[in-house]
Design an enzyme around this catalytic site. Sequence first.
Site, mmCIF file in Angstrom:
data_model
loop_
_atom_site.group_PDB
_atom_site.id
_atom_site.type_symbol
_atom_site.label_atom_id
_atom_site.label_comp_id
_atom_site.label_asym_id
_atom_site.label_seq_id
_atom_site.Cartn_x
_atom_site.Cartn_y
_atom_site.Cartn_z
ATOM 1 N N ASP A 59 0.843 -1.194 0.000
ATOM 2 C CA ASP A 59 0.000 0.000 0.000
ATOM 3 C C ASP A 59 0.881 1.248 0.000
ATOM 4 O O ASP A 59 0.389 2.374 -0.064
ATOM 5 C CB ASP A 59 -1.012 -0.010 1.154
ATOM 6 C CG ASP A 59 -0.347 0.049 2.513
ATOM 7 O OD1 ASP A 59 0.885 -0.103 2.591
ATOM 8 O OD2 ASP A 59 -1.074 0.242 3.513
ATOM 9 N N GLU A 130 -1.438 -5.361 8.535
ATOM 10 C CA GLU A 130 -0.633 -4.777 9.603
ATOM 11 C C GLU A 130 -1.277 -5.009 10.970
ATOM 12 O O GLU A 130 -2.488 -4.906 11.108
ATOM 13 C CB GLU A 130 -0.482 -3.261 9.375
ATOM 14 C CG GLU A 130 0.349 -2.912 8.159
ATOM 15 C CD GLU A 130 0.561 -1.402 7.990
ATOM 16 O OE1 GLU A 130 0.220 -0.619 8.912
ATOM 17 O OE2 GLU A 130 1.077 -1.015 6.926
ATOM 18 N N GLU A 197 9.287 -4.251 10.593
ATOM 19 C CA GLU A 197 9.716 -2.966 10.038
ATOM 20 C C GLU A 197 10.252 -2.057 11.140
ATOM 21 O O GLU A 197 9.582 -1.839 12.172
ATOM 22 C CB GLU A 197 8.545 -2.277 9.302
ATOM 23 C CG GLU A 197 8.941 -0.913 8.738
ATOM 24 C CD GLU A 197 7.967 -0.354 7.708
ATOM 25 O OE1 GLU A 197 7.025 -1.049 7.293
ATOM 26 O OE2 GLU A 197 8.174 0.819 7.315
HETATM 27 O O1 KIV Z 1 3.521 -1.111 1.710
HETATM 28 C C1 KIV Z 1 4.677 -1.559 1.696
HETATM 29 O O2 KIV Z 1 5.446 -1.332 0.753
HETATM 30 C C2 KIV Z 1 5.123 -2.357 2.836
HETATM 31 C C3 KIV Z 1 6.577 -2.696 2.923
HETATM 32 C C4 KIV Z 1 7.330 -1.540 3.435
HETATM 33 C C5 KIV Z 1 6.812 -3.904 3.744
HETATM 34 O O3 KIV Z 1 4.343 -2.680 3.675
#
Ligand code: KIV
Length: 303
Positions: A59, A130, A197
Amino acid sequence: MSIRPQEPAPATPAPGKLPLTELAEMKARRQPIVMVTAYDAPGGRLADEAGTDLVLVGDSAAMTVLGHSSTVPATMDEMLVLTRAVTRGARRPLVIADMPFGSFQVSDEDALRNAIRFVKEAGADAVKLEGAGPMLSRVRTIVGAGIPVMGHIGLTPQTATMLGGYKAQGRSAEKALALLTDARSLEAAGCFSLVLEAVPSPVAARITEQLSIPTIGIGAGVDCDGQVLVWHDLLGLYDGHIARFVKRYADVGGVIRSALTAFAEDVRQRRFPEEQHSYAMPQAELEIFEHGAHAGHEEEAWL
Ligand code: KIV
Protein backbone atom coordinates in the site's frame (compact mmCIF):
# COMPACT_ATOMS: atom_id res chain seq x y z
CA MET A 1 -15.22 -19.23 -29.57
CA SER A 2 -12.03 -18.24 -27.80
CA ILE A 3 -10.90 -20.05 -24.68
CA ARG A 4 -9.77 -17.59 -22.02
CA PRO A 5 -6.97 -18.60 -19.65
CA GLN A 6 -8.25 -19.56 -16.21
CA GLU A 7 -7.91 -16.98 -13.46
CA PRO A 8 -5.60 -18.28 -10.72
CA ALA A 9 -7.45 -19.74 -7.71
CA PRO A 10 -6.02 -20.32 -4.22
CA ALA A 11 -6.10 -24.10 -4.49
CA THR A 12 -4.40 -24.17 -7.89
CA PRO A 13 -1.09 -22.31 -7.95
CA ALA A 14 0.04 -21.44 -11.47
CA PRO A 15 2.72 -23.70 -13.00
CA GLY A 16 6.23 -22.53 -12.14
CA LYS A 17 5.03 -20.64 -9.05
CA LEU A 18 7.25 -20.83 -5.97
CA PRO A 19 5.44 -23.14 -3.54
CA LEU A 20 4.48 -21.35 -0.32
CA THR A 21 5.93 -24.26 1.68
CA GLU A 22 9.35 -23.53 0.14
CA LEU A 23 9.62 -20.40 2.32
CA ALA A 24 9.80 -22.39 5.57
CA GLU A 25 12.34 -24.67 3.92
CA MET A 26 14.43 -21.66 2.90
CA LYS A 27 14.37 -20.52 6.53
CA ALA A 28 15.47 -23.98 7.66
CA ARG A 29 18.33 -23.91 5.11
CA ARG A 30 19.19 -20.34 6.19
CA GLN A 31 18.74 -19.26 2.58
CA PRO A 32 17.76 -15.57 2.55
CA ILE A 33 14.35 -14.74 1.06
CA VAL A 34 14.16 -11.78 -1.33
CA MET A 35 11.05 -9.61 -1.44
CA VAL A 36 10.49 -6.37 -3.33
CA THR A 37 7.43 -4.25 -3.87
CA ALA A 38 5.97 -3.73 -7.36
CA TYR A 39 2.92 -1.90 -8.61
CA ASP A 40 2.53 -2.77 -12.30
CA ALA A 41 3.05 -5.56 -14.85
CA PRO A 42 6.56 -4.49 -16.00
CA GLY A 43 7.58 -4.26 -12.34
CA GLY A 44 6.25 -7.76 -11.66
CA ARG A 45 8.05 -9.10 -14.74
CA LEU A 46 11.36 -7.45 -13.85
CA ALA A 47 11.14 -8.68 -10.25
CA ASP A 48 10.51 -12.17 -11.63
CA GLU A 49 13.43 -11.95 -14.09
CA ALA A 50 15.71 -10.76 -11.27
CA GLY A 51 14.84 -13.94 -9.35
CA THR A 52 13.03 -12.42 -6.37
CA ASP A 53 11.00 -14.84 -4.29
CA LEU A 54 8.16 -12.60 -3.16
CA VAL A 55 6.59 -9.53 -4.74
CA LEU A 56 4.57 -7.33 -2.43
CA VAL A 57 1.99 -5.02 -3.95
CA GLY A 58 2.46 -2.66 -1.03
CA ASP A 59 0.00 0.00 0.00
CA SER A 60 3.14 2.13 -0.20
CA ALA A 61 1.71 2.60 -3.72
CA ALA A 62 -0.38 5.39 -2.18
CA MET A 63 2.86 7.35 -1.76
CA THR A 64 5.11 5.97 -4.50
CA VAL A 65 2.70 5.93 -7.43
CA LEU A 66 -0.44 7.82 -6.36
CA GLY A 67 1.26 10.86 -4.83
CA HIS A 68 -0.29 10.78 -1.35
CA SER A 69 1.74 11.71 1.73
CA SER A 70 0.91 8.48 3.61
CA THR A 71 -0.32 4.95 2.89
CA VAL A 72 -3.70 5.57 4.54
CA PRO A 73 -5.66 6.79 1.47
CA ALA A 74 -5.01 3.61 -0.59
CA THR A 75 -8.36 2.03 -1.50
CA MET A 76 -9.40 -1.53 -2.29
CA ASP A 77 -10.21 -0.55 -5.87
CA GLU A 78 -6.77 0.97 -6.42
CA MET A 79 -4.98 -1.97 -4.80
CA LEU A 80 -6.98 -4.46 -6.87
CA VAL A 81 -5.99 -2.76 -10.15
CA LEU A 82 -2.31 -2.64 -9.15
CA THR A 83 -2.29 -6.23 -7.88
CA ARG A 84 -3.95 -7.52 -11.06
CA ALA A 85 -1.27 -5.76 -13.10
CA VAL A 86 1.58 -7.23 -11.03
CA THR A 87 0.19 -10.78 -11.24
CA ARG A 88 0.15 -10.44 -15.03
CA GLY A 89 3.91 -9.77 -14.94
CA ALA A 90 5.22 -11.96 -12.10
CA ARG A 91 5.10 -15.70 -12.74
CA ARG A 92 7.44 -17.47 -10.29
CA PRO A 93 7.39 -15.12 -7.27
CA LEU A 94 4.48 -15.31 -4.87
CA VAL A 95 2.48 -12.10 -5.22
CA ILE A 96 1.27 -10.70 -1.92
CA ALA A 97 -1.43 -8.02 -1.88
CA ASP A 98 -1.23 -5.50 0.95
CA MET A 99 -4.63 -4.98 2.55
CA PRO A 100 -5.19 -1.20 2.61
CA PHE A 101 -6.28 0.72 5.69
CA GLY A 102 -10.01 0.23 6.27
CA SER A 103 -10.20 -3.06 4.36
CA PHE A 104 -9.68 -5.30 7.40
CA GLN A 105 -10.14 -3.24 10.58
CA VAL A 106 -13.95 -3.30 10.71
CA SER A 107 -14.70 -7.01 11.16
CA ASP A 108 -13.47 -10.51 10.40
CA GLU A 109 -16.16 -10.86 7.72
CA ASP A 110 -15.16 -7.63 6.00
CA ALA A 111 -11.48 -8.62 6.11
CA LEU A 112 -12.24 -12.04 4.63
CA ARG A 113 -14.45 -10.55 1.89
CA ASN A 114 -11.65 -8.18 0.86
CA ALA A 115 -8.95 -10.86 1.05
CA ILE A 116 -11.09 -13.05 -1.23
CA ARG A 117 -11.36 -10.17 -3.72
CA PHE A 118 -7.56 -9.98 -3.93
CA VAL A 119 -7.34 -13.68 -4.73
CA LYS A 120 -10.34 -14.00 -7.05
CA GLU A 121 -10.24 -10.67 -8.89
CA ALA A 122 -6.54 -9.85 -8.83
CA GLY A 123 -4.86 -13.28 -8.79
CA ALA A 124 -2.93 -12.62 -5.54
CA ASP A 125 -1.27 -15.62 -3.92
CA ALA A 126 -1.51 -14.18 -0.42
CA VAL A 127 -2.41 -11.04 1.50
CA LYS A 128 -0.55 -8.98 4.09
CA LEU A 129 -2.08 -7.05 6.94
CA GLU A 130 -0.63 -4.78 9.60
CA GLY A 131 -0.87 -5.27 13.37
CA ALA A 132 -1.59 -7.91 15.98
CA GLY A 133 -4.02 -7.80 18.97
CA PRO A 134 -7.50 -7.41 17.47
CA MET A 135 -6.09 -8.33 14.04
CA LEU A 136 -5.30 -11.88 15.19
CA SER A 137 -8.88 -12.99 14.60
CA ARG A 138 -8.69 -11.45 11.09
CA VAL A 139 -5.64 -13.61 10.41
CA ARG A 140 -7.36 -16.74 11.73
CA THR A 141 -10.47 -16.05 9.66
CA ILE A 142 -8.61 -15.39 6.39
CA VAL A 143 -6.22 -18.32 6.85
CA GLY A 144 -9.22 -20.48 7.79
CA ALA A 145 -10.69 -19.71 4.36
CA GLY A 146 -7.50 -20.96 2.68
CA ILE A 147 -5.78 -17.65 1.95
CA PRO A 148 -2.19 -17.30 3.20
CA VAL A 149 -1.55 -14.24 5.36
CA MET A 150 1.70 -12.37 5.95
CA GLY A 151 1.79 -10.32 9.18
CA HIS A 152 3.49 -6.94 9.65
CA ILE A 153 4.62 -5.52 13.01
CA GLY A 154 7.07 -2.92 14.29
CA LEU A 155 6.54 0.33 12.43
CA THR A 156 3.10 -0.15 10.90
CA PRO A 157 2.66 2.87 8.57
CA GLN A 158 -1.16 2.68 8.50
CA THR A 159 -1.21 3.47 12.24
CA ALA A 160 1.91 5.62 12.40
CA THR A 161 -0.02 8.43 14.14
CA MET A 162 -0.78 6.11 17.08
CA LEU A 163 2.91 5.17 17.18
CA GLY A 164 3.99 8.81 17.41
CA GLY A 165 5.21 9.00 13.82
CA TYR A 166 7.46 7.05 11.48
CA LYS A 167 10.04 5.86 13.96
CA ALA A 168 11.74 2.67 15.06
CA GLN A 169 9.69 0.46 17.39
CA GLY A 170 10.66 -1.86 20.25
CA ARG A 171 13.57 0.18 21.52
CA SER A 172 12.80 -0.43 25.21
CA ALA A 173 12.92 -3.91 26.77
CA GLU A 174 9.18 -3.72 27.51
CA LYS A 175 8.25 -2.75 23.95
CA ALA A 176 10.65 -5.31 22.48
CA LEU A 177 9.02 -8.04 24.58
CA ALA A 178 5.60 -6.85 23.39
CA LEU A 179 6.81 -7.24 19.79
CA LEU A 180 8.03 -10.76 20.54
CA THR A 181 4.63 -11.60 22.03
CA ASP A 182 2.85 -10.18 18.94
CA ALA A 183 5.15 -12.14 16.63
CA ARG A 184 4.42 -15.41 18.46
CA SER A 185 0.67 -14.67 18.42
CA LEU A 186 0.70 -13.99 14.68
CA GLU A 187 2.53 -17.24 14.05
CA ALA A 188 -0.01 -19.09 16.23
CA ALA A 189 -2.86 -17.39 14.35
CA GLY A 190 -1.55 -18.91 11.11
CA CYS A 191 0.65 -16.30 9.37
CA PHE A 192 3.06 -17.91 6.92
CA SER A 193 5.57 -15.07 7.31
CA LEU A 194 6.05 -11.82 9.18
CA VAL A 195 7.38 -8.41 8.13
CA LEU A 196 9.42 -6.67 10.82
CA GLU A 197 9.72 -2.97 10.04
CA ALA A 198 12.07 -0.54 11.81
CA VAL A 199 12.89 -2.83 14.72
CA PRO A 200 16.30 -2.90 16.47
CA SER A 201 18.47 -5.61 14.92
CA PRO A 202 18.96 -7.69 18.11
CA VAL A 203 15.21 -7.73 18.73
CA ALA A 204 14.50 -8.83 15.14
CA ALA A 205 17.21 -11.49 15.43
CA ARG A 206 15.62 -12.93 18.59
CA ILE A 207 12.14 -12.90 17.05
CA THR A 208 13.52 -14.61 13.93
CA GLU A 209 15.20 -17.28 16.05
CA GLN A 210 12.06 -17.96 18.09
CA LEU A 211 9.63 -18.25 15.18
CA SER A 212 9.35 -21.18 12.81
CA ILE A 213 7.87 -18.93 10.08
CA PRO A 214 10.25 -16.67 8.12
CA THR A 215 10.67 -13.03 9.07
CA ILE A 216 11.17 -10.44 6.34
CA GLY A 217 12.99 -7.37 7.56
CA ILE A 218 12.91 -3.77 6.48
CA GLY A 219 15.10 -1.78 8.82
CA ALA A 220 15.37 -4.84 11.07
CA GLY A 221 18.97 -5.95 10.59
CA VAL A 222 20.69 -8.68 8.68
CA ASP A 223 19.52 -11.63 10.80
CA CYS A 224 15.96 -11.69 9.49
CA ASP A 225 15.16 -14.62 7.19
CA GLY A 226 14.63 -12.26 4.27
CA GLN A 227 14.70 -8.61 3.31
CA VAL A 228 12.30 -6.30 1.50
CA LEU A 229 12.74 -2.88 -0.04
CA VAL A 230 10.23 -0.60 -1.69
CA TRP A 231 10.69 -0.48 -5.49
CA HIS A 232 10.94 3.32 -5.73
CA ASP A 233 13.41 3.54 -2.81
CA LEU A 234 15.66 0.79 -4.17
CA LEU A 235 15.71 2.24 -7.68
CA GLY A 236 15.95 5.92 -6.81
CA LEU A 237 12.50 6.87 -8.04
CA TYR A 238 11.07 8.41 -4.88
CA ASP A 239 11.55 12.12 -4.14
CA GLY A 240 10.11 12.19 -0.62
CA HIS A 241 11.77 11.40 2.71
CA ILE A 242 14.17 8.46 2.48
CA ALA A 243 14.27 6.29 5.61
CA ARG A 244 17.58 5.27 7.22
CA PHE A 245 17.00 1.64 6.24
CA VAL A 246 16.84 2.33 2.49
CA LYS A 247 19.73 1.37 0.24
CA ARG A 248 19.51 2.92 -3.21
CA TYR A 249 20.81 0.53 -5.86
CA ALA A 250 20.29 2.78 -8.88
CA ASP A 251 19.33 6.30 -9.91
CA VAL A 252 16.53 5.35 -12.30
CA GLY A 253 14.86 8.71 -11.64
CA GLY A 254 18.01 10.44 -12.95
CA VAL A 255 18.09 8.18 -16.02
CA ILE A 256 14.42 8.94 -16.77
CA ARG A 257 14.89 12.68 -16.23
CA SER A 258 17.84 12.93 -18.62
CA ALA A 259 16.09 10.79 -21.26
CA LEU A 260 12.99 13.02 -21.12
CA THR A 261 15.14 16.16 -21.32
CA ALA A 262 16.96 14.79 -24.38
CA PHE A 263 13.62 13.88 -26.01
CA ALA A 264 12.22 17.38 -25.38
CA GLU A 265 15.35 18.97 -26.82
CA ASP A 266 15.26 16.72 -29.93
CA VAL A 267 11.59 17.61 -30.56
CA ARG A 268 12.26 21.34 -30.19
CA GLN A 269 15.28 21.16 -32.51
CA ARG A 270 13.37 18.97 -35.04
CA ARG A 271 16.00 16.25 -34.59
CA PHE A 272 13.25 13.70 -33.82
CA PRO A 273 11.77 11.79 -35.58
CA GLU A 274 14.55 10.79 -37.99
CA GLU A 275 14.20 8.84 -41.25
CA GLN A 276 14.31 5.47 -39.47
CA HIS A 277 11.37 6.44 -37.25
CA SER A 278 9.17 7.53 -40.19
CA TYR A 279 7.12 5.77 -42.90
CA ALA A 280 7.60 6.21 -46.68
CA MET A 281 5.25 5.40 -49.60
CA PRO A 282 5.86 4.42 -53.26
CA GLN A 283 6.89 7.46 -55.34
CA ALA A 284 4.10 6.88 -57.90
CA GLU A 285 1.44 6.85 -55.18
CA LEU A 286 2.93 9.96 -53.67
CA GLU A 287 2.74 11.80 -57.00
CA ILE A 288 -0.94 10.87 -57.47
CA PHE A 289 -1.63 11.95 -53.92
CA GLU A 290 0.16 15.29 -54.38
CA HIS A 291 -1.73 15.88 -57.61
CA GLY A 292 -5.09 15.12 -55.94
CA ALA A 293 -4.30 17.20 -52.91
CA HIS A 294 -3.25 20.11 -55.09
CA ALA A 295 -6.38 19.86 -57.32
CA GLY A 296 -8.66 19.62 -54.29
CA HIS A 297 -7.02 22.68 -52.85
CA GLU A 298 -7.51 24.72 -56.06
CA GLU A 299 -11.18 23.64 -56.31
CA GLU A 300 -11.84 24.79 -52.75
CA ALA A 301 -10.20 28.12 -53.46
CA TRP A 302 -12.43 28.63 -56.59
CA LEU A 303 -15.65 27.87 -54.64
O1 KIV B 1 3.52 -1.11 1.71
C1 KIV B 1 4.68 -1.56 1.70
O2 KIV B 1 5.45 -1.33 0.75
C2 KIV B 1 5.12 -2.36 2.84
C3 KIV B 1 6.58 -2.70 2.92
C4 KIV B 1 7.33 -1.54 3.44
C5 KIV B 1 6.81 -3.90 3.74
O3 KIV B 1 4.34 -2.68 3.68
